[in-house]
Design an enzyme around this catalytic site. Structure first.
Site, mmCIF file in Angstrom:
data_model
loop_
_atom_site.group_PDB
_atom_site.id
_atom_site.type_symbol
_atom_site.label_atom_id
_atom_site.label_comp_id
_atom_site.label_asym_id
_atom_site.label_seq_id
_atom_site.Cartn_x
_atom_site.Cartn_y
_atom_site.Cartn_z
ATOM 1 N N ASP A 205 0.841 -1.195 0.000
ATOM 2 C CA ASP A 205 0.000 0.000 0.000
ATOM 3 C C ASP A 205 0.883 1.254 0.000
ATOM 4 O O ASP A 205 1.870 1.326 0.717
ATOM 5 C CB ASP A 205 -0.892 -0.026 1.247
ATOM 6 C CG ASP A 205 -1.868 1.125 1.304
ATOM 7 O OD1 ASP A 205 -2.721 1.219 0.413
ATOM 8 O OD2 ASP A 205 -1.783 1.919 2.250
ATOM 9 N N GLU A 265 15.035 -14.480 -0.168
ATOM 10 C CA GLU A 265 15.399 -15.640 0.657
ATOM 11 C C GLU A 265 14.371 -16.764 0.509
ATOM 12 O O GLU A 265 14.626 -17.899 0.939
ATOM 13 C CB GLU A 265 15.478 -15.231 2.126
ATOM 14 C CG GLU A 265 16.594 -14.242 2.452
ATOM 15 C CD GLU A 265 16.576 -13.858 3.927
ATOM 16 O OE1 GLU A 265 16.023 -14.644 4.737
ATOM 17 O OE2 GLU A 265 17.100 -12.778 4.269
#
Length: 542
Positions: A205, A265
């Site tokens: 957002d 990751e």
């Protein structure tokens, strides 16, 4: 799944289905949609053929801005269910091959968040610098001329600290100070929490609101001829400034690189950022998505604005993308939870809605579609006495707010609540939506719902459309034309964006007509493409 089989690039060209959880499906009879309601409707979502869902905020919140004011990033608000309910939702979506993205609000919190409660308690507590605090000017007025997107000053006085705090949105939504590394670390811990819980990515957002100018410089005025209403309604004084200092700061790039490193990751985590800026949206999108160490994709407001996308307008937008974001990746959307639904905003009939959908599924970039868009829902007319949105209440009647695009999803036409709830819904179900209900459209082979399924299926059937390059986008009168290519696959696309017939030259070379299920027309014996109103021509190079 073996890591070698994971498509880390699944997001490129993906179709993402946005769910506003309050309004999707109520499962417990309280009139408010919830996580279990979404889980129960996963078969409908899967039937569309989308790649992922994006769920608007469901975190613990006082709901001043309906979940975009977060008081606990790592828990579910009881009105939506529990963390266990969320786990079931993720597991169910994954069982259907649908990835799950959630809406993260990192620029601000609720004033009820424990971080802010501690921050406001003094000027020397451990979190004193976790929010944007500033002393008043000598005359007691706010430190800058920055404005709130919800109207009025972007600063609120706090008597306890005898300082102002910044709020780009509601007074109840204080802005975090991401210049503080501890704040960044805390937010990245939130990201890791949800990735470990199985989410596949995030919608970020207000991604360009994360940082403010440390020198607290005033924004310059924006000339009237440069103002538009893509970020804020015309009646909002927010449009009178060029927002150089309260957002869009260059320091954000380093944080986005930290964020991306964390995502990398995980096997195939992704993110799409919402760029809220009416003047520099595409430049910011280009910066934020450039290379492979920032966010994967962003959407700005070109096709969320009130300007109807004529052929010339589509060409201009795509040329601007090529110029301002040549290495970036766009995510296109016509509707979402913040804007008037596009059939109403652009005054589209059924044929026009089909044409616009076909075009979107052929453009280079990824795609977000908003719940109910597949039904062609118009904007609902919500009476003032039923309004919930503080934005609409503030600017009524010149701007009616966002409730008209947030009314509950109509599932069937058997009762006045459209199968959304057995109780009184939090917003009224529009009577004009009931004939468009899912059950009605399932029975009608010509309904827009089936066109969305066909258009999404057509996109997925051709790598040129999902991951391919595109030629220069051009137009002949009201007809948009371009080619998409990936490897040996080259697809010609022409879409008539008008209610009048049009004739253009067929592309040179040998082509095979495709997309008949979308109404595609083949060249005539004269070597021309004779397009009916709102008709596409789609062809594969032989």
């Amino acid at each position: 799944m073996n890591e070698q089989t994971v498509d880390k690039d699944w997001w490129r060209g993906a179709v993402i289905y946005q769910i506003y959880p309050r309004s999707y499906q109520d499962s417990n009879g309280d009139g408010i949609g919830d996580l279990n309601g979404i889980t129960g409707r996963i078969p409908h979502i899967a039937s569309l053929g989308v790649d992922a869902i994006w769920i608007s905020p469901f975190f613990t919140s006082p709901m001043k801005d309906f979940g975009y004011d977060v008081s606990d990033y790592c828990d579910v608000d009881p009105m939506f269910g529990t963390l266990s309910d969320f786990d079931v939702l993720v597991e169910t979506a994954h069982s259907y091959g649908i990835k799950v993205m959630i809406d993260l609000v990192l620029s601000h919190t609720s004033k009820d968040h424990p971080w802010f409660i501690e921050s406001k308690s003094s000027k020397d507590n451990p979190k004193a610098d976790w929010y944007v605090w500033a002393d008043p000017k000598p005359d007691g007025t706010p430190p800058t001329n920055w404005l709130s997107i919800f109207g009025g000053p972007g600063w609120q006085w706090h008597a306890g600290r005898e300082q102002y705090y910044q709020h780009n949105f509601l007074v109840e939504q204080p802005d975090l100070n991401l210049h503080n590394p501890q704040v960044q670390d805390a937010l990245l811990d939130v990201v890791r929490f949800w990735l470990d819980r199985g989410v596949d990515g995030f919608r970020l957002d207000t991604i360009n609101f994360y940082f403010h100018d440390l020198e607290l410089r005033d924004n310059p005025p924006l000339p009237p001829e440069e103002r538009n209403d893509s970020t804020a309604p015309k009646v909002n004084p927010y449009n009178h400034q060029l927002h150089l200092y309260d957002k869009n700061r260059p320091e954000n790039l380093a944080f986005l690189e930290r964020f991306r490193a964390l995502l990398d990751e995980y096997p195939a985590a992704t993110a799409v950022g919402e760029v809220g800026d009416s003047q520099m949206g595409l430049e910011i999108m280009g910066e934020y998505t450039k290379g492979d160490n920032r966010v994967h994709m962003c959407y700005s407001f070109e096709f969320l604005a009130s300007d109807k996308p004529t052929a010339a307008r589509v060409v201009q937008v795509m040329e601007d993308v090529d110029e301002k974001a040549p290495e970036g990746w766009a995510c296109w959307a016509y509707s979402n939870h913040d804007v008037v639904r596009h059939p109403t905003r652009w005054d589209l009939g059924p044929a026009a809605a089909r044409a616009m959908t076909t075009l979107m599924m052929c453009l280079r970039g990824s795609v977000c579609i908003y719940q109910g868009e597949e039904l062609g829902l118009p904007e609902a007319d919500v009476p003032f006495e039923d309004l919930q949105d503080p934005y609409g209440i503030q600017f009524w009647p010149e701007f009616k707010g966002r409730d008209g695009c947030r009314t509950p999803m109509p599932w069937d036409n058997s009762n006045q609540n459209g199968g959304f709830t057995a109780a009184s819904p939090w917003l009224p179900v529009s009577h004009m939506h009931l004939p468009n209900a899912v059950s009605e459209q399932e029975r009608d082979p010509g309904a827009l719902l089936h066109h969305y399924r066909r258009a999404i299926g057509f996109r997925h059937a051709h790598k040129a459309l999902t991951k391919g390059a595109h030629s220069k986008v051009t137009h002949e009168g009201d007809v948009v034309t371009f080619t998409r290519s990936h490897g040996d696959e080259v697809i010609f696309v022409a879409v008539n964006l008008s209610g009048d017939p049009a004739t253009i030259d067929a592309p040179a070379g040998q082509w095979h007509q495709i997309g008949q299920e979308l109404g595609s027309v083949a060249p005539g014996p004269d070597g021309k493409l004779h397009l009916g109103p709102w008709q596409p021509a789609l062809a594969l190079k032989v």
